[in-house]
Design a protein around this motif. Structure first.
Motif, short mmCIF file in Angstrom:
data_model
loop_
_atom_site.label_atom_id
_atom_site.label_comp_id
_atom_site.label_asym_id
_atom_site.label_seq_id
_atom_site.Cartn_x
_atom_site.Cartn_y
_atom_site.Cartn_z
N UNK A 444 40.27 46.12 31.93
CA UNK A 444 38.89 46.54 31.70
C UNK A 444 37.86 45.47 32.06
N UNK A 445 38.32 44.36 32.64
CA UNK A 445 37.41 43.25 32.91
C UNK A 445 36.24 43.66 33.79
N UNK A 446 36.51 44.51 34.80
CA UNK A 446 35.44 44.92 35.70
C UNK A 446 34.81 46.24 35.27
N UNK A 447 35.13 46.71 34.06
CA UNK A 447 34.59 47.97 33.55
C UNK A 447 33.91 47.76 32.21
N UNK A 448 33.23 46.63 32.08
CA UNK A 448 32.43 46.36 30.89
C UNK A 448 33.20 45.83 29.71
N UNK A 449 34.50 45.58 29.88
CA UNK A 449 35.31 45.04 28.80
C UNK A 449 36.09 46.11 28.04
N UNK A 450 37.11 45.68 27.35
CA UNK A 450 37.99 46.58 26.58
C UNK A 450 37.35 46.89 25.23
N UNK A 451 37.36 48.16 24.83
CA UNK A 451 36.76 48.56 23.55
C UNK A 451 37.78 48.61 22.41
#
Length: 504
Positions: A444-451
């Motif tokens: 998720x690094x390039x997708x705003x981070x892991x939730x």
């Protein structure tokens, strides 16, 4: 159409309704292409129906039962005729010559365009015109009772939900719908369990029409197609957020064995996923008998304006103004269009004797009434049609290409306005919560981070993958980009279906 779901009520329908209409002759062969030098008339049917075989057989049999000796060639290939969304009514005949399609069934959302390409059908050539459903009759009939085209099928966006769901049963406005189905319930292509909405707005034509219908129902006037109204865009975004980025806006939903891709949401709903699935009536053909017996139907409310009409689509048979059979005051194309849309033909196409109901919405009141008398789902469909004033969805443009471009602008705006999380898929499977960070954090690094969410369950994880919840939506499919081209998907990537109003 899939044959594993058979309903006693459906079997009764085939027997009882058959007595109300003339019986079609045994299926004839109308597959032979026309060639130069023979008397041969052609017709293109609407290509997006659950059981095309039943449709073509009903028309072919009706043609020959009517005593017509001319050869009839029926076109049911969406690569030749896509329902009028992008294709032109012409085909390459058996002699290699470009030939006009004499009669073609098109989606009347482009009625204004097709008025310029078709010949009006004389009133004297129309069988029982008072039987057409009012919304189609009103839009298609001229003052002298001639018609621009003859109605064949229709439908509106329907919410399917389970009997006993009082929340869904109380939905009468868009605000009600969004309260019952709040945003962000799921972020995967398919929801967990019986929660969340499923709705396909991924096609450019689809979302463009949704935008126009939403604006029309709010104000009573068609919105401008030259400048987008942010409030309509925000409203469509809000609807999409009751589903998910993938389910509503990209169409990336895992295929489901035994279910046609265009009805995949109905298939998942039938297997217990989602609180509601929004689609057209024929979606029910892909549901199990047990699901259909416990099913409730309501029209989808595009607005909070309770005085607004229901907006119905129609597939109609038009006569090509370039048909050579019109020369010297010829009437054969009018005869064919009439036979294609008459009561008995529609009955046998929708509810073939010994076959299964397709749950298509007929544009003949007599057919709808007959089906309603023996199948409770058709009675619910009739109730939707008669609950309030209905109007035909017909876009205020004669330019199909411009409208498709407009739909692309709406699609881009809604995708950009979407607020919510998205799953991304990984080939690595976390075994427990302690292993998830090492897999999901870099994913998720390039997708705003892991939730912090993850699952190995399929669905909502894509079969064979693990899903990690990411903060933002960065790609059209949750699958790793390096395998997207290798994996089966219901996403419409190219071809005629990309521009059609998806009969999902």
């Amino acid at each position: 159409m899939h044959q594993q779901f058979r309903n006693i009520v459906i079997l009764k329908s085939a027997l009882i309704i058959g007595a109300l209409f003339s019986t079609a002759a045994s299926a004839q062969n109308c597959d032979a292409i026309c060639t130069d030098g023979e008397t041969c008339i052609s017709a293109a049917v609407y290509p997006y129906v659950p059981d095309m075989g039943a449709f073509t057989s009903a028309i072919c049999s009706a043609w020959q039962s009517a005593g017509q000796t001319e050869k009839l060639y029926l076109i049911a290939d969406e690569n030749v005729w896509d329902g009028g969304y992008d294709s032109n009514p012409v085909y390459t005949n058996g002699s290699g010559k470009q030939t006009p399609i004499d009669v073609f069934v098109y989606d009347a959302m482009y009625l204004e365009y097709w008025k310029t390409q078709t010949t009006q059908i004389p009133a004297a050539q129309i069988s029982n015109p008072t039987d057409f459903v009012p919304y189609a009759d009103t839009a298609l009939k001229l003052p002298n009772n001639d018609m621009y085209a003859l109605p064949m099928l229709g439908c509106t966006n329907i919410m399917f939900y389970r009997n006993g769901d009082s929340g869904m049963a109380g939905v009468t406005t868009l605000s009600d719908f969004e309260t019952v189905n709040s945003a962000g319930i799921y972020i995967s292509p398919v929801p967990f369990g019986m929660s969340g909405a499923m709705m396909n707005m991924s096609g450019k034509t689809t979302i463009g029409v949704n935008y126009m219908v939403k604006g029309y129902l709010d104000t009573g006037n068609w919105p401008s197609m030259t400048q987008l109204d942010p409030s309509i865009v925000q409203s469509l975004t809000g609807i999409a957020e009751t589903a998910s980025y993938y389910n509503a806006l990209t169409g990336a939903v895992p295929p489901l064995q035994g279910v046609e891709d265009q009805y995949v949401r109905a298939g998942y709903f039938s297997e217990g996923y989602g609180r509601t699935s929004i689609g057209f009536s024929e979606s029910m053909s892909q549901m199990s008998n047990a699901t259909r017996q416990n099913l409730k139907l309501r029209a989808f409310p595009w607005t909070d304006n309770t005085n607004s009409p229901n907006m119905f689509y129609a597939d109609v048979a038009g006569v090509n103004s370039k048909s050579p059979f019109l020369a010297n005051n010829g009437t054969l194309p009018f005869v064919l269009a009439n036979i294609m849309t008459e009561q008995a033909t529609m009955q046998n196409a929708i509810a073939p004797s010994g076959g299964q109901l397709s749950y298509l919405f007929p544009a003949r009141t007599s057919v709808l009434n007959a089906l309603s008398s023996v199948d409770p789902l058709y009675q619910q469909m009739s109730d939707i049609l008669n609950a309030k004033t209905t109007e035909l969805v017909s876009m205020p443009t004669t330019d199909r290409t411009a409208f498709h471009s407009f739909g692309g602008s709406v699609q881009t705006a809604v995708l950009g306005d979407f607020s919510g999380h998205c799953d991304l898929e990984s080939t690595d499977f976390p075994g427990d919560n302690s292993q998830a960070p090492s897999i999901c954090t870099p994913l998720c690094q390039s997708a705003g981070g892991w939730i912090g969410s993850w699952t190995n369950q399929s669905p909502p994880a894509w079969p064979g993958y693990s899903a990690c919840g990411c903060n933002t939506c960065v790609q059209a499919s949750p699958l790793p980009q390096k395998v997207q081209g290798e994996e089966a998907t219901t996403m419409v990537q190219s071809g005629p279906a990309l521009k059609r109003y998806m009969r999902n």
